[in-house]
Design a protein around this motif. Sequence first.
Motif, PDB file in Angstrom:
ATOM      1  N   THR A 146      59.739  -1.044  57.484  1.00 24.18           N
ATOM      2  CA  THR A 146      59.111  -2.159  58.192  1.00 24.18           C
ATOM      3  C   THR A 146      59.993  -3.383  58.046  1.00 24.18           C
ATOM      4  O   THR A 146      60.952  -3.407  57.265  1.00 24.18           O
ATOM      5  N   LEU A 147      59.656  -4.399  58.816  1.00 22.60           N
ATOM      6  CA  LEU A 147      60.438  -5.631  58.733  1.00 22.60           C
ATOM      7  C   LEU A 147      60.285  -6.296  57.377  1.00 22.60           C
ATOM      8  O   LEU A 147      61.021  -7.222  57.046  1.00 22.60           O
ATOM      9  N   ALA A 148      59.321  -5.830  56.587  1.00 23.10           N
ATOM     10  CA  ALA A 148      59.127  -6.428  55.273  1.00 23.10           C
ATOM     11  C   ALA A 148      60.159  -5.938  54.275  1.00 23.10           C
ATOM     12  O   ALA A 148      60.318  -6.528  53.208  1.00 23.10           O
ATOM     13  N   GLU A 149      60.875  -4.841  54.583  1.00 21.46           N
ATOM     14  CA  GLU A 149      61.900  -4.365  53.665  1.00 21.46           C
ATOM     15  C   GLU A 149      63.008  -5.408  53.579  1.00 21.46           C
ATOM     16  O   GLU A 149      63.507  -5.883  54.605  1.00 21.46           O
ATOM     17  N   PRO A 150      63.453  -5.744  52.372  1.00 25.81           N
ATOM     18  CA  PRO A 150      64.511  -6.763  52.235  1.00 25.81           C
ATOM     19  C   PRO A 150      65.766  -6.419  53.011  1.00 25.81           C
ATOM     20  O   PRO A 150      66.344  -7.281  53.675  1.00 25.81           O
ATOM     21  N   VAL A 151      66.210  -5.146  52.955  1.00 22.47           N
ATOM     22  CA  VAL A 151      67.457  -4.795  53.624  1.00 22.47           C
ATOM     23  C   VAL A 151      67.300  -4.877  55.139  1.00 22.47           C
ATOM     24  O   VAL A 151      68.243  -5.256  55.852  1.00 22.47           O
ATOM     25  N   VAL A 152      66.119  -4.566  55.651  1.00 22.20           N
ATOM     26  CA  VAL A 152      65.894  -4.673  57.091  1.00 22.20           C
ATOM     27  C   VAL A 152      65.875  -6.141  57.507  1.00 22.20           C
ATOM     28  O   VAL A 152      66.452  -6.518  58.530  1.00 22.20           O
ATOM     29  N   TYR A 153      65.221  -6.962  56.715  1.00 24.14           N
ATOM     30  CA  TYR A 153      65.180  -8.397  57.008  1.00 24.14           C
ATOM     31  C   TYR A 153      66.598  -8.970  56.991  1.00 24.14           C
ATOM     32  O   TYR A 153      66.982  -9.756  57.865  1.00 24.14           O
ATOM     33  N   ASP A 154      67.403  -8.560  56.008  1.00 22.45           N
ATOM     34  CA  ASP A 154      68.793  -9.026  55.934  1.00 22.45           C
ATOM     35  C   ASP A 154      69.597  -8.541  57.138  1.00 22.45           C
ATOM     36  O   ASP A 154      70.443  -9.279  57.671  1.00 22.45           O
ATOM     37  N   ARG A 161      75.458  -8.235  49.341  1.00 28.27           N
ATOM     38  CA  ARG A 161      74.253  -8.301  50.169  1.00 28.27           C
ATOM     39  C   ARG A 161      74.604  -8.197  51.645  1.00 28.27           C
ATOM     40  O   ARG A 161      73.916  -7.494  52.411  1.00 28.27           O
ATOM     41  N   ALA A 162      75.683  -8.866  52.057  1.00 29.28           N
ATOM     42  CA  ALA A 162      76.112  -8.786  53.448  1.00 29.28           C
ATOM     43  C   ALA A 162      76.586  -7.378  53.789  1.00 29.28           C
ATOM     44  O   ALA A 162      76.312  -6.853  54.879  1.00 29.28           O
ATOM     45  N   ILE A 163      77.286  -6.741  52.860  1.00 26.75           N
ATOM     46  CA  ILE A 163      77.761  -5.363  53.082  1.00 26.75           C
ATOM     47  C   ILE A 163      76.577  -4.414  53.239  1.00 26.75           C
ATOM     48  O   ILE A 163      76.565  -3.542  54.116  1.00 26.75           O
ATOM     49  N   ALA A 164      75.559  -4.595  52.395  1.00 22.52           N
ATOM     50  CA  ALA A 164      74.373  -3.732  52.473  1.00 22.52           C
ATOM     51  C   ALA A 164      73.663  -3.901  53.815  1.00 22.52           C
ATOM     52  O   ALA A 164      73.186  -2.920  54.408  1.00 22.52           O
ATOM     53  N   ALA A 165      73.606  -5.130  54.315  1.00 23.09           N
ATOM     54  CA  ALA A 165      72.957  -5.372  55.602  1.00 23.09           C
ATOM     55  C   ALA A 165      73.742  -4.727  56.739  1.00 23.09           C
ATOM     56  O   ALA A 165      73.159  -4.124  57.657  1.00 23.09           O
ATOM     57  N   ALA A 202      73.171  -1.048  56.676  1.00 26.80           N
ATOM     58  CA  ALA A 202      71.850  -0.703  57.215  1.00 26.80           C
ATOM     59  C   ALA A 202      71.886  -0.634  58.730  1.00 26.80           C
ATOM     60  O   ALA A 202      71.288   0.258  59.345  1.00 26.80           O
ATOM     61  N   ILE A 203      72.613  -1.559  59.354  1.00 25.42           N
ATOM     62  CA  ILE A 203      72.705  -1.557  60.818  1.00 25.42           C
ATOM     63  C   ILE A 203      73.486  -0.340  61.303  1.00 25.42           C
ATOM     64  O   ILE A 203      73.130   0.300  62.294  1.00 25.42           O
ATOM     65  N   ARG A 204      74.564   0.001  60.585  1.00 28.39           N
ATOM     66  CA  ARG A 204      75.370   1.146  61.014  1.00 28.39           C
ATOM     67  C   ARG A 204      74.610   2.455  60.886  1.00 28.39           C
ATOM     68  O   ARG A 204      74.725   3.347  61.733  1.00 28.39           O
ATOM     69  N   HIS A 205      73.831   2.598  59.811  1.00 22.62           N
ATOM     70  CA  HIS A 205      73.117   3.848  59.574  1.00 22.62           C
ATOM     71  C   HIS A 205      71.777   3.918  60.306  1.00 22.62           C
ATOM     72  O   HIS A 205      71.208   5.006  60.448  1.00 22.62           O
ATOM     73  N   ARG A 206      71.270   2.764  60.731  1.00 18.42           N
ATOM     74  CA  ARG A 206      70.000   2.738  61.456  1.00 18.42           C
ATOM     75  C   ARG A 206      70.195   1.920  62.716  1.00 18.42           C
ATOM     76  O   ARG A 206      69.754   0.777  62.829  1.00 18.42           O
ATOM     77  N   PRO A 207      70.886   2.505  63.693  1.00 13.32           N
ATOM     78  CA  PRO A 207      71.276   1.743  64.891  1.00 13.32           C
ATOM     79  C   PRO A 207      70.110   1.183  65.682  1.00 13.32           C
ATOM     80  O   PRO A 207      70.286   0.233  66.447  1.00 13.32           O
ATOM     81  N   SER A 208      68.912   1.752  65.520  1.00 12.81           N
ATOM     82  CA  SER A 208      67.774   1.224  66.281  1.00 12.81           C
ATOM     83  C   SER A 208      67.427  -0.197  65.848  1.00 12.81           C
ATOM     84  O   SER A 208      66.756  -0.920  66.593  1.00 12.81           O
ATOM     85  N   LEU A 209      67.886  -0.638  64.669  1.00 16.80           N
ATOM     86  CA  LEU A 209      67.631  -2.009  64.234  1.00 16.80           C
ATOM     87  C   LEU A 209      68.274  -3.018  65.185  1.00 16.80           C
ATOM     88  O   LEU A 209      67.749  -4.118  65.375  1.00 16.80           O
ATOM     89  N   ALA A 210      69.413  -2.640  65.752  1.00 16.43           N
ATOM     90  CA  ALA A 210      70.151  -3.575  66.613  1.00 16.43           C
ATOM     91  C   ALA A 210      69.826  -3.403  68.089  1.00 16.43           C
ATOM     92  O   ALA A 210      70.275  -4.197  68.921  1.00 16.43           O
TER      93      ALA A 210
END
Length: 308
Positions: free
Chosen positions: A221-229, A259-263, A266-274
């Motif tokens: 969910t958007l509440a996950e810190p890595v998703v929010y980042d 933190r920026a690398i983790a974000a 997350a985008i690369r591994h979960r492309p639906s975020l973008a």
Amino acid sequence: MPGGRLTHEDRRRIAAWLADGLGYAEIGRRLGRPTSTISREVARNGVPGDYLADQAQQEAGHRARRRKPTRPEPADDGQPTEAVRGFVDRFATSLAATGLPRMTARVFACLLTADADGLTAADLVRRLQVSPASVSKSIGYLEAMELVLRRPDAGGRRERYLIDDEVWLRAWQADTGAHGEIATAAQRGVELFGADTTAGARFGTMGRFFARLSEQMSGSTLAEPVVYDALTVLAALVHAGQPLSAGPLAIALGWPRDRAIAALDAIRHRPSLADPLALRAVGPKTYTLVPRPDRLSPAQREALDEVR
């Protein structure tokens, strides 16, 4: 047990299945008996157009009393009731409709009705009235799917099979991982064939579907810190309007570099975020955002190019 004498319950099941239109071979398979046993039973105890289960049981009792007395068989206290057997058969049919092999579905449904300590292979053979080989093959199939656990019996000489409370979580996680892998593979198909081709567009649609399914099933969910980042990094890249690496992103956002690398990961591994954008590498660990090539069809892109 298979090969033993038919019980009153067996005869009632034969009558019910005959009424449903089942043939002798199918009835024999369900009871774990030869087809000839069923045909002889019906011929001996039937009247034109009907098989009389209660009369057949009475005749069997008369024949048994005329035979030489033999050592009595042990009571079958562990046998399920007729209602439970009917439920197992119906539930197994529903499971088989999802693609699970019929016998495997019956074994799984039977284990679902067992107590917390599960059942042994012998228990399953007796309850389902099938061969030990059928049970063994089905157990192997279920174990490979992590739907069944194996535990030693109290006596240590046998093994018990059971379904624990974590089985649904394991099945859910397995499906989620598989869906994510399909989404990644489909994206590689888009890159290989090109988004402008029929195959590329097809892979794009497939990838979006399974990516969203994986996201929803993973419970993110958007509440996950890595998703929010990740969403913050997306906004930063759009605002910058130029490719950036993790270092400048971290400095601009006031974050540690990790933190920026983790974000970005997350985008690369979960492309639906973008979505409807995609993260593209334009240099060593440097990224920018571009429209997803599979979001628009070739005809839609051509039409938009004409209006620019």
